[in-house]
Write an enzyme that holds these catalytic residues in place. Structure first.
Site, PDB file in Angstrom:
ATOM      1  N   CYS A  84       0.839  -1.198   0.000  1.00  0.00           N
ATOM      2  CA  CYS A  84       0.000   0.000   0.000  1.00  0.00           C
ATOM      3  C   CYS A  84       0.875   1.249   0.000  1.00  0.00           C
ATOM      4  O   CYS A  84       1.988   1.236   0.529  1.00  0.00           O
ATOM      5  CB  CYS A  84      -0.890   0.059   1.244  1.00  0.00           C
ATOM      6  SG  CYS A  84      -2.211  -1.148   1.312  1.00  0.00           S
ATOM      7  N   ASP A  85       0.342   2.313  -0.568  1.00  0.00           N
ATOM      8  CA  ASP A  85       0.993   3.614  -0.439  1.00  0.00           C
ATOM      9  C   ASP A  85      -0.042   4.701  -0.643  1.00  0.00           C
ATOM     10  O   ASP A  85      -1.068   4.478  -1.285  1.00  0.00           O
ATOM     11  CB  ASP A  85       2.136   3.775  -1.447  1.00  0.00           C
ATOM     12  CG  ASP A  85       3.221   4.700  -0.908  1.00  0.00           C
ATOM     13  OD1 ASP A  85       2.985   5.925  -0.868  1.00  0.00           O
ATOM     14  OD2 ASP A  85       4.278   4.202  -0.497  1.00  0.00           O
TER      15      ASP A  85
END
Length: 212
Positions: A84-85
Site C-alpha cells: 500500500c501507499d
C-alpha cells in the site's frame, strides 16, 4: 473461492508490505493478523508520476519487492501479500511524507482551510498462483483553517513527519480534518471495502482471512 470462516481450517496467511502502524492496526481491527515485512524500495524511481498513478505504482513496487523474495523473507506458503501507499494531491502536486519539520509547516500553511484528495494504492499478490490485483482509491479531505500556533504545536509532536500529506485522521491530526468524502479507511491508509473486493477477485474468501 477458498474457504469461509471455519474453525477447523487455518486462516489464509496475510503479509503487509508496509511499516505503517496505522495500516497494521486497521487490518487487525478488521480481523486479520498480518505478518509485517517492510519492502525497503526506493520510492524516488517513480517521481514525476501524477498522484492517481503514483500511489498504485508505489504499492505495486512494495508488493513485488516482498512477494518476489518470498523465500528470502520467510513468507508462509500460499500467503497473500499486500503493498500500500498513499499520497495527498493538492494543486495537482503529489505530497508524500514531509522531508522535515519545516516542510510539514509549509504543507499545513498551504492546506489549511482547503481540500485535498488522498490517493491510496493497493496491490495484492497471491503467492500461490502469482495472480495480482492492483487498484487505487481516492477520498477528498477537508482541512480546518488552523492557526500558526496550532500548526507549530502539531508539527512539534512529530506525528505529521511520518505520514503522507503531513496529517492523520486517526491521531492528533483528526481535530484538524473537518470532513471526508469517501471511505474513511482510505485516509488511514488501507481501504477495507476495496481490499475485500481484491481478495475475492483472487478467489479467496474475506472471512477466510480472519484470525481464529
Amino acid at each position: 473461492m477458498t474457504h469461509p470462516l471455519d474453525p477447523d481450517l487455518p486462516p489464509v496467511p496475510f503479509v503487509l508490505a508496509s511499516a505503517s502502524p496505522a495500516r497494521l492496526a486497521t487490518l487487525r481491527s478488521a480481523g486479520l493478523d498480518p505478518l509485517v515485512v517492510v519492502s525497503g524500495v526506493d520510492e524516488s524511481v517513480l517521481d514525476g508520476l501524477p498522484p492517481a498513478e503514483l500511489a498504485p505504482g508505489l504499492a505495486e513496487l512494495k508488493c513485488a519487492a516482498v512477494a518476489d523474495r518470498a523465500e528470502q523473507h520467510g513468507l508462509p506458503a500460499g500467503a497473500l501479500v499486500l503493498g500500500c501507499d498513499s499520497v495527498l494531491e493538492l494543486d495537482g502536486e503529489a505530497l508524500g511524507k514531509p522531508v522535515d519539520a519545516e516542510d510539514a509547516v509549509r504543507r499545513w500553511h498551504a492546506m489549511r482551510g482547503r481540500s485535498g484528495v488522498l490517493h491510496s494504492g493497493h496491490c495484492l499478490r497471491d503467492t500461490a498462483t502469482g495472480r495480482t490485483e492492483l487498484r487505487g482509491a481516492a477520498t477528498t479531505v477537508h482541512f480546518a483553517d488552523v492557526d500558526d500556533d496550532e500548526v507549530a504545536a502539531y508539527v512539534a509532536t512529530g506525528e505529521p513527519l511520518h505520514v503522507a500529506g503531513a496529517f492523520t485522521v486517526d491521531g492528533l491530526g483528526g481535530a484538524f480534518v473537518t470532513g471526508i468524502e469517501g471511505d474513511y479507511h482510505t485516509v488511514v491508509g488501507v481501504s477495507l471495502p476495496l481490499l475485500r473486493t481484491m481478495v475475492r477477485a483472487l478467489d479467496h474468501s474475506w472471512t477466510g482471512l480472519w484470525s481464529r
